[in-house]
Design an enzyme around this catalytic site. Structure first.
Site, PDB file in Angstrom:
ATOM      1  CD  GLU A 150      -3.115  -0.814   2.177  1.00  0.00           C
ATOM      2  OE1 GLU A 150      -2.852  -0.134   3.190  1.00  0.00           O
ATOM      3  OE2 GLU A 150      -4.207  -1.372   2.014  1.00  0.00           O
ATOM      4  CD  GLU A 308      -4.119  -5.598   2.879  1.00  0.00           C
ATOM      5  OE1 GLU A 308      -4.830  -4.834   3.560  1.00  0.00           O
ATOM      6  OE2 GLU A 308      -2.902  -5.458   2.779  1.00  0.00           O
TER       7      GLU A 308
HETATM    8  C1  GAL Z   1      -4.231  -2.198   5.128  1.00  0.00           C
HETATM    9  C2  GAL Z   1      -2.838  -2.777   5.271  1.00  0.00           C
HETATM   10  C3  GAL Z   1      -2.823  -4.019   6.115  1.00  0.00           C
HETATM   11  C4  GAL Z   1      -3.675  -3.850   7.338  1.00  0.00           C
HETATM   12  C5  GAL Z   1      -5.077  -3.455   6.938  1.00  0.00           C
HETATM   13  C6  GAL Z   1      -6.011  -3.281   8.119  1.00  0.00           C
HETATM   14  O1  GAL Z   1      -4.174  -0.822   4.937  1.00  0.00           O
HETATM   15  O2  GAL Z   1      -2.264  -3.063   4.028  1.00  0.00           O
HETATM   16  O3  GAL Z   1      -1.494  -4.304   6.461  1.00  0.00           O
HETATM   17  O4  GAL Z   1      -3.114  -2.857   8.133  1.00  0.00           O
HETATM   18  O5  GAL Z   1      -5.034  -2.243   6.241  1.00  0.00           O
HETATM   19  O6  GAL Z   1      -7.307  -2.908   7.704  1.00  0.00           O
END
Ligand code: GAL
Length: 665
Positions: A150, A308
């Protein structure tokens, strides 16, 4: 090298085994197999565990888990592990730390604590990437490289002296001399004329408003600076691990606008993104759909990867609501409906310690004996059946234009309304289409627009001549073109186009606007057939332009609010919305526009609260139906439901919160 899992819709997620004792690793793999998890992203935040001191590497733990994952049939998206520098690095080189707009250093202790242009950070990050690529390029578990994580989530913009130096070099490449820069930035205003490159600084906090073009260029520069970082790591991977696909996870969600991903897609082999539902948004589900359609637009219409999302609550909202039971499946399939072929979660096992200990995961604190884990297991079974649609494309005949640079300019200082969000019009129109069962591709203005039946230009405040010409060409090729208020106002230097708004689209639309009358978040204006929100303008319809509705009150009473200029010959019409009509009025207008473009919804008579899209591959097609309501909904469609694993003959009965994916006959 292992190929990416393709026979099923791949499920997986971020895996952080370094947080757990080794016996847990074996249980992890067994549970992954149970849930049909076929990939993990490994090592994203592992730098301090891989390189505990400068040049000293500890790979044994990673060797072990990679071997175990391979033996367990799990493919690995292996991180370059450079997302967060280890404490020893920032202690030795505090100059790598980012600096905020006020000149304050952002200290280590959280994550992504590095300056985007720091040559020292770059050197160490590239060195670690080199070690990993050398050691693992032939590991049979390796299926993809995951560079950093990210980008810009926390470290942009940085205003340090190193960034100031890089900014000047970037400007020298962009502008052929200071005179050109002075002209582009409009430095005749407020005595801002530069006579030496060294005088130029990042737009740090000043006494009052910074120069808007200076601010815009800093955003362009900052996005490019991180892109250079990706390029540097990627070069090492291309050299040492050729043929293994490379990705970095984008954030195509509403609240993240720091990077111009249009420039980034050529540097990734797989477009991947992260998405989290923000409860505070007025329309969270519509935002998810918009994000999916934007990600697909960035992928050029091809399937993409959801790197994710969450099985349930996150940890970073004021109140972190748990998802409804069933929503874990529904949310995952909502992304598949928009073109995702791979579904990942953050994270596999819920942490015991650290800032994310209350962030949900596939394996929650309660363990695998839990409703959430069982829901993922159920999704695993469904994903197996959905393998047949992997590679198919989402059907869409409507384009909505999205340009990060236009958004940045519209978010600049001193606009007619700082309360008007740059995406309000885009998301309102997208939502109205989505409520009608019509899917839109959210694309950059440089995309090929000529194949679309309808092209929406929502508050495209800044537009280049080239992109304005592409919109006109789409209309000439037969598309219905819909332009909203505050579009076509400025050129790429954010200089206003003179002679009446909306300068770049005035001829296409056959209107001339003399003045803006912004309404603000709570203001409304009566229209002859509804209510206008957010914005209004003093519009003159030029000869040959039809007035579809007028302002019915206020200073603009009787003036045109919505217009249409019919195209000549086979050309499509150009529609202009000088305000954002209320939902019902906007919906009725879109019905007319869709009818003019010959665009049909994916299914007729879609019940309110049901989302639909169609994916197809040659003659085969799959209809997605997602019931976001808490009542049963009935939709006239049939086929074989891959979710229920049963044929549907007659209308589909969607349980409250239920999903059907119909293989159509
Ligand atoms: C994203 C990140 C992850 C985790 C997640 C939590 O921004 O890539 O590592 O922190 O959010 O929602």
């Amino acid at each position: 090298m292992r190929s990416w899992p393709t026979k099923t819709l791949a499920l997986g997620g971020d895996y952080n085994p370094e947080q757990w004792p080794r016996p847990v690793w074996d249980e992890d793999i067994e549970l992954m197999q149970r849930a049909n998890i076929s990939f993990v992203s490994l090592g994203i935040f592992s730098w301090s565990w891989l390189e505990p001191a400068k040049g000293e590497y500890e790979f044994e733990w990673l060797d072990t888990i990679l071997d175990k994952l391979h033996a367990g049939g799990i493919a690995v998206d292996l991180a370059t592990a450079t997302a967060t520098p280890p404490p020893w690095l920032s202690a030795a080189h505090p100059e790598i730390l980012p600096v905020d707009v006020d000149g304050h250093t952002l200290w280590p202790g959280s994550r992504q604590t590095w300056c985007p242009t720091s040559p020292v950070f770059r050197e160490y990050a590239v060195a670690l990437t080199r070690q990993l690529a050398t050691r693992y390029h032939e590991h049979p578990a390796l299926a993809m490289w995951h560079v950093s994580n990210e980008y810009a989530c926390h470290n942009l913009p940085c205003y340090c002296d190193e960034c100031a130096r890089h900014f000047r070099t970037w400007l020298q490449r962009r502008y052929e001399g200071l005179d050109v820069l002075n002209d582009a930035w409009g430095t005749a205003f407020w005595s801002q004329r530069y006579t030496d490159w060294e005088q130029i600084l990042p737009p740090r906090r000043s006494t009052t408003f910074n120069n808007p073009t200076h601010v815009l260029d800093y955003k362009r520069f900052s996005s490019d600076a991180l892109l250079e970082h990706l390029r540097a790591e990627r070069a090492v991977l291309d050299e040492l691990s050729p043929g293994v696909p490379v990705t970095t996870n984008f954030m195509t969600l509403d609240h993240f606008r720091h990077l111009d991903y249009t420039q980034w897609t050529p540097l990734v082999d797989v477009v991947s993104t992260d998405h989290y539902i923000v409860d505070a948004l007025p329309h969270p589900r519509a935002e998810l759909a918009y994000s999916g359609d934007l990600t697909r637009g960035l992928a050029g219409g091809a399937p993409w990867m959801l790197m994710e999302h969450s099985t349930s609550a996150v940890n970073w909202q004021p109140t972190n609501h748990a998802k409804d039971f069933g929503q874990t499946i529904r949310d995952a399939l909502a992304h598949v409906a928009r073109g995702a072929d791979t579904i990942g979660w953050f994270q596999w096992r819920q942490s015991r310690a650290g800032s994310e200990k209350f962030h949900s995961a596939v394996v929650p604190h309660a363990g695998a004996d839990s409703a959430r884990f069982r829901e993922v297991e159920e999704l695993g079974r469904i994903a197996g059946r959905l393998g047949e649609l992997v590679g198919s494309r989402v059907e869409s005949r409507v384009a909505i234009l999205h340009d990060y640079q236009a958004i940045w300019a519209a978010e600049g200082p001193c606009m007619p309304s700082s309360e008007l969000d740059a995406l309000t019009a885009a998301q309102a129109i997208h939502r109205a289409l989505h409520d009608r069962g019509v899917t839109a591709d959210v694309v950059h203005p440089s995309a090929d627009l000529t194949a679309y039946a309808v092209v929406v230009v929502p508050q495209l405040y800044l537009v280049t001549d080239e992109h304005a010409a592409a919109v006109a060409a789409a209309a000439a090729a037969g598309a219905q073109v819909v332009v909203t208020y505050f579009s076509g106002i400025s050129d790429e230097n954010d200089h206003v186009r003179l002679g009446g708004y909306p300068g770049a689209f005035r001829d296409l639309l056959g209107v001339r606007v003399e003045e803006f009358f912004p309404l603000g978040p709570d203001g409304t204006v009566a229209l002859a057939d509804g209510t206008g929100t957010w914005w209004s303008e003093d519009v003159t319809a030029l000869p040959g332009t039809d007035v579809l509705t007028t302002y019915a009150a206020g200073p603009l009473v009787g003036r045109p609010a919505v217009t249409r200029r019919a195209g000549e010959g086979d050309a499509g019409s150009a529609w202009y919305l000088s305000t954002l009509p209320d939902d019902a009025t906007l919906g009725a207008l879109l019905d007319d526009i869709l009818a003019a473009g010959g665009v049909e919804p994916a299914v007729a008579d879609l019940p309110r609260g049901v989302e639909t899209t169609r994916r197809s591959d040659g003659p085969r097609s799959w209809l997605f139906l997602l019931n976001h309501t808490d009542a049963e909904q009935v939709v006239a469609a049939n086929g074989y439901d891959l979710v229920a694993d049963a044929p549907v003959d007659g209308p589909v009965r969607l349980a409250p919160g239920g999903v059907a994916v119909l293989r159509e006959d």
